[in-house]
Design a protein around this motif. Structure first.
Motif, PDB file in Angstrom:
ATOM      1  N   PHE A  31      39.448  20.499  30.947  1.00  0.00           N
ATOM      2  CA  PHE A  31      39.760  21.949  30.817  1.00  0.00           C
ATOM      3  C   PHE A  31      38.720  22.798  29.928  1.00  0.00           C
ATOM      4  O   PHE A  31      38.900  23.311  29.078  1.00  0.00           O
ATOM      5  CB  PHE A  31      40.878  22.319  30.939  1.00  0.00           C
ATOM      6  N   PRO A  32      37.061  22.692  30.138  1.00  0.00           N
ATOM      7  CA  PRO A  32      36.322  23.280  29.427  1.00  0.00           C
ATOM      8  C   PRO A  32      36.225  24.821  28.878  1.00  0.00           C
ATOM      9  O   PRO A  32      36.131  25.291  28.009  1.00  0.00           O
ATOM     10  CB  PRO A  32      34.789  22.991  29.906  1.00  0.00           C
ATOM     11  N   ASP A  33      37.406  25.622  29.989  1.00  0.00           N
ATOM     12  CA  ASP A  33      37.347  26.996  29.885  1.00  0.00           C
ATOM     13  C   ASP A  33      38.316  27.372  28.960  1.00  0.00           C
ATOM     14  O   ASP A  33      38.326  28.321  28.275  1.00  0.00           O
ATOM     15  CB  ASP A  33      37.642  27.481  31.318  1.00  0.00           C
ATOM     16  N   LEU A  34      38.889  26.193  28.478  1.00  0.00           N
ATOM     17  CA  LEU A  34      39.971  26.597  27.330  1.00  0.00           C
ATOM     18  C   LEU A  34      39.298  26.158  25.959  1.00  0.00           C
ATOM     19  O   LEU A  34      40.010  26.551  25.129  1.00  0.00           O
ATOM     20  CB  LEU A  34      41.415  25.770  27.466  1.00  0.00           C
ATOM     21  N   ARG A  37      39.188  28.744  22.546  1.00  0.00           N
ATOM     22  CA  ARG A  37      39.966  29.985  22.564  1.00  0.00           C
ATOM     23  C   ARG A  37      41.029  29.683  21.568  1.00  0.00           C
ATOM     24  O   ARG A  37      41.496  28.625  21.222  1.00  0.00           O
ATOM     25  CB  ARG A  37      40.836  29.761  23.889  1.00  0.00           C
TER      26      ARG A  37
END
Length: 120
Positions: A31-34, A37
């Motif tokens: 899950f690279p979008d996390l 963060r």
């Protein structure tokens, strides 16, 4: 779901043939979008370095098996002041399902025989 809900179950008879597909997979998803963060509201900045989930599934004539595991790697982007939090007296454990109004389990723990030693 409508077809299943309105169906009348019929048991298999000795003359019937039942064939179903066999399914097997072992997948890992990142899950690279996390990544990057901020996830914790602590002094300094704690960010996500990596998030992955693995799902392994098998279905055959013997039944089904499912394995799932997730890994989240966190990184402190700044030095945090360490705190030592020690529960050394009686305490209450309450388990609450997400969205529920009341806990489904509560236990007051004060009997030393129920406790395991703290590993430093």
């Amino acid at each position: 779901t409508g077809r299943v809900a309105g169906a009348t179950p019929e048991p298999l008879r000795p003359v019937d043939t039942f064939l179903a597909p066999k399914v097997e997979f072992d997948l890992t998803q990142s899950f690279p979008d996390l990544v990057g963060r901020r996830v914790l509201d602590l002094p300094g900045r704690v960010v996500v370095d990596d998030v992955r989930q693995r799902i392994a599934f098998r279905l055959d004539e013997r039944g089904a098996e499912l394995e799932s595991e997730a890994v989240m790697v966190l990184r402190a982007a700044a030095v945090l002041d360490a705190r030592r939090l020690v529960f050394d007296g009686p305490f209450l454990v309450m388990l609450l399902r997400e969205g529920a109004a009341r806990p489904f389990f509560a236990a007051w723990i004060e009997t030393p025989e129920l406790l395991l030693p703290i590993e430093s």
